[in-house]
Scaffold this motif. Structure first.
Motif, short mmCIF file in Angstrom:
data_model
loop_
_atom_site.label_atom_id
_atom_site.label_comp_id
_atom_site.label_asym_id
_atom_site.label_seq_id
_atom_site.Cartn_x
_atom_site.Cartn_y
_atom_site.Cartn_z
N SER A 27 0.78 -1.19 0.15
CA SER A 27 -0.10 -0.01 0.12
C SER A 27 0.84 1.40 -0.01
O SER A 27 0.62 2.20 -0.77
CB SER A 27 -0.74 -0.15 1.11
OG SER A 27 -1.93 -1.06 1.07
N ALA A 28 1.74 1.21 0.76
CA ALA A 28 2.62 2.39 0.95
C ALA A 28 3.56 2.66 -0.40
O ALA A 28 3.79 3.76 -0.80
CB ALA A 28 3.81 2.27 2.07
N LEU A 29 3.94 1.43 -1.13
CA LEU A 29 4.83 1.52 -2.36
C LEU A 29 3.70 2.25 -3.46
O LEU A 29 4.17 2.94 -4.29
CB LEU A 29 5.17 0.33 -2.74
CG LEU A 29 6.26 -0.21 -1.90
CD1 LEU A 29 6.51 -1.70 -2.48
CD2 LEU A 29 7.63 0.79 -2.15
N ARG A 30 2.39 1.72 -3.41
CA ARG A 30 1.38 2.15 -4.44
C ARG A 30 1.16 3.70 -3.94
O ARG A 30 1.20 4.56 -5.31
CB ARG A 30 0.08 1.36 -4.44
CG ARG A 30 0.36 0.04 -4.81
CD ARG A 30 -1.18 -0.65 -5.05
NE ARG A 30 -0.74 -2.06 -5.43
CZ ARG A 30 -0.55 -2.50 -6.68
NH1 ARG A 30 -0.81 -1.58 -7.91
NH2 ARG A 30 -0.41 -3.44 -7.03
N GLN A 31 1.22 3.98 -2.87
CA GLN A 31 1.05 5.79 -2.89
C GLN A 31 2.16 6.47 -3.14
O GLN A 31 2.02 7.32 -3.77
CB GLN A 31 0.90 5.86 -1.05
CG GLN A 31 -0.36 5.10 -0.47
CD GLN A 31 -1.62 5.89 -0.56
OE1 GLN A 31 -1.83 6.55 -1.62
NE2 GLN A 31 -2.40 5.86 0.22
N TYR A 32 3.24 5.83 -2.99
CA TYR A 32 4.63 6.79 -3.45
C TYR A 32 4.53 6.69 -4.71
O TYR A 32 4.78 7.79 -5.38
CB TYR A 32 5.82 5.76 -2.90
CG TYR A 32 7.12 6.78 -3.19
CD1 TYR A 32 7.39 7.82 -2.69
CD2 TYR A 32 7.88 6.34 -3.97
CE1 TYR A 32 8.54 8.55 -2.77
CE2 TYR A 32 9.33 6.84 -4.33
CZ TYR A 32 9.50 7.95 -3.70
OH TYR A 32 10.74 8.65 -3.89
N ALA A 33 4.14 5.88 -5.38
CA ALA A 33 4.25 5.96 -6.96
C ALA A 33 3.09 6.74 -7.50
O ALA A 33 3.42 7.73 -8.39
CB ALA A 33 3.79 4.31 -7.55
N ALA A 34 1.80 6.87 -6.74
CA ALA A 34 0.91 7.81 -7.05
C ALA A 34 1.41 9.06 -6.80
O ALA A 34 1.10 10.07 -7.67
CB ALA A 34 -0.24 7.50 -6.40
N TYR A 35 1.87 9.15 -5.76
CA TYR A 35 2.54 10.73 -5.46
C TYR A 35 3.51 11.20 -6.34
O TYR A 35 3.51 12.56 -6.77
CB TYR A 35 3.17 11.00 -4.20
CG TYR A 35 2.20 10.56 -3.03
CD1 TYR A 35 0.82 10.65 -3.23
CD2 TYR A 35 2.84 9.62 -1.70
CE1 TYR A 35 -0.01 10.15 -1.96
CE2 TYR A 35 1.69 9.38 -0.64
CZ TYR A 35 0.55 9.74 -1.00
OH TYR A 35 -0.55 9.30 0.13
N LEU A 36 4.38 10.21 -7.06
CA LEU A 36 5.37 10.66 -7.93
C LEU A 36 4.49 11.32 -9.24
O LEU A 36 5.26 12.05 -10.01
CB LEU A 36 6.32 9.67 -8.27
CG LEU A 36 7.31 9.24 -7.52
CD1 LEU A 36 8.25 7.82 -7.67
CD2 LEU A 36 8.44 10.37 -7.57
N ASP A 37 3.47 10.64 -9.55
CA ASP A 37 2.85 11.10 -10.78
C ASP A 37 1.81 12.45 -10.36
O ASP A 37 1.02 12.88 -11.30
CB ASP A 37 2.05 10.02 -11.32
CG ASP A 37 2.69 8.82 -11.94
OD1 ASP A 37 3.94 9.31 -12.40
OD2 ASP A 37 2.63 7.49 -11.95
N SER A 38 1.76 12.82 -9.16
CA SER A 38 0.72 13.67 -8.86
C SER A 38 1.46 15.37 -9.21
O SER A 38 2.45 15.43 -9.50
CB SER A 38 0.40 13.74 -7.53
OG SER A 38 1.64 14.46 -6.73
N GLU A 39 0.32 16.05 -9.15
CA GLU A 39 0.49 17.72 -9.43
C GLU A 39 1.76 18.24 -8.48
O GLU A 39 2.61 19.10 -8.79
CB GLU A 39 -0.66 18.40 -9.51
CG GLU A 39 -0.26 19.93 -9.67
CD GLU A 39 -1.77 20.74 -9.77
OE1 GLU A 39 -1.58 21.93 -9.91
OE2 GLU A 39 -2.98 19.94 -9.71
N GLN A 40 1.76 17.54 -7.30
CA GLN A 40 2.64 18.02 -6.40
C GLN A 40 3.88 17.15 -6.05
O GLN A 40 4.50 17.44 -5.12
CB GLN A 40 1.73 18.49 -4.92
CG GLN A 40 0.57 18.94 -5.04
CD GLN A 40 0.86 20.54 -5.36
OE1 GLN A 40 1.94 21.09 -5.35
NE2 GLN A 40 -0.38 21.16 -6.01
N SER A 41 4.07 16.42 -7.09
CA SER A 41 5.32 15.60 -7.00
C SER A 41 6.56 16.35 -6.70
O SER A 41 7.69 15.90 -6.03
CB SER A 41 5.34 14.69 -8.40
OG SER A 41 5.80 15.45 -9.33
#
Length: 300
Positions: A27-41
């Motif tokens: 779950s934490a890894l999926r979150q990190y991957a999503a944050y890397l693709d986010s507007e606030q990365s």
């Protein structure tokens, strides 16, 4: 680049595996991957994981980690245990497995460990290879000057614990101010960890439980600005007042600078502080710090 982005770019080391979030690894890894693709990365730093869990990470993140070098590789900071020699070898072997033509898509390039005496700092840093950036978490209840000087001697960085899931885990503001000033004077960069979910000092729930007790937390804006002002020579008493500042109106954030109660830092001073004094802070949430910045009207 705006002053706020200069102050906070790459500053949030994501520690979703740790309390109070305590997420499962996948779950934490999926979150990190999503944050890397986010507007606030732009605000995202490294993924925080214990050295012993690196093999587990490889298995859990097989479909998430980049398979080739990219503009935004995964960067990991690893928490070492009692056997620092073994942990250094484990990190080195991990990096070798993921190297690709000298530009790894995934890299564990930092290691963090605790030491509470000058001798312990010396032993620890003597076991860390040059290719790893070492952070040494030290106690700050008493004057940390000798510990910071030993860290400086080895060319390493300091780490300070700024909170936890109980009120007792939070250091005194005077001690934190002294630590920041000593780091600035000794030319030792530092990172902070725990209890910095919110931009400004205030009373917040200590965990995510519905019945969580509340405690007085430090703000990450307070800490980062204190580092910048300390580099410019602000004394401990004023640094303490800045760390204890709770009023949003005390801060003025513009594109070309940030001021606290009339004391202004320009872009150059902010950039020097990030390069030379304060590196990052660990948080088990990325959305909470970013969301709070947006709620203060600081993100556009």
């Amino acid at each position: 680049m705006t002053a706020l982005r200069s102050l906070l770019e790459g500053s949030i080391d994501y520690a979703g595996l740790f309390p109070p979030a305590s997420l499962e690894l996948e779950s934490a890894l999926r979150q990190y991957a999503a944050y890397l693709d986010s507007e606030q990365s732009w605000a995202l730093g490294r993924f925080v994981i214990r050295v012993a869990r690196l093999p587990e990470l490889e298995a859990s993140a097989a479909g998430l980690m980049p398979r080739r070098p990219s503009d935004r590789p995964w960067r990991l900071t690893t928490l070492a245990g009692l056997d620092s020699d073994r942990d250094a070898r484990t990190v080195g072997e991990f990096n070798c497995r993921h190297a690709a033509d000298g530009a790894p898509a995934v890299s564990a390039d930092a290691v963090e460990a605790k030491a509470d005496t000058v001798a312990a700092v010396d032993r620890l840093l003597g076991s860390v290879p040059d290719y790893l950036q070492a952070y040494v978490e030290i106690p700050i209840a008493h004057d940390p000057t000798l510990l910071v000087e030993e860290i400086a001697h080895h060319g390493a960085r300091a780490k300070v614990r700024t909170g936890g899931v109980t009120s007792a885990a939070f250091p005194a503001a005077a001690g934190l101010a002294r630590f920041i000033r000593v780091c600035a004077e000794t030319h030792v960069s530092f990172k902070a960890t725990a209890g910095l979910h919110h931009p400004l000092r205030g009373d917040y729930p200590l965990t995510y439980a519905p019945d969580s007790p509340r405690g007085r937390m430090f703000g990450f804006l307070n800490v980062f600005l204190a580092a910048a002002y300390a580099r410019d020579g602000l004394e401990d008493a004023d640094l303490q007042r800045l760390l204890e500042e709770t009023s949003p109106s005390a801060f003025e954030v513009t594109d070309d600078g940030i001021a606290w109660r009339g004391r202004r830092l320009d872009l150059a001073a902010i950039r020097r502080a990030r390069e030379q004094v304060v590196i990052s802070f660990g948080s088990c949430s990325f959305t909470e710090p970013v969301g709070d910045l947006a709620a203060l009207g600081l993100l556009r």
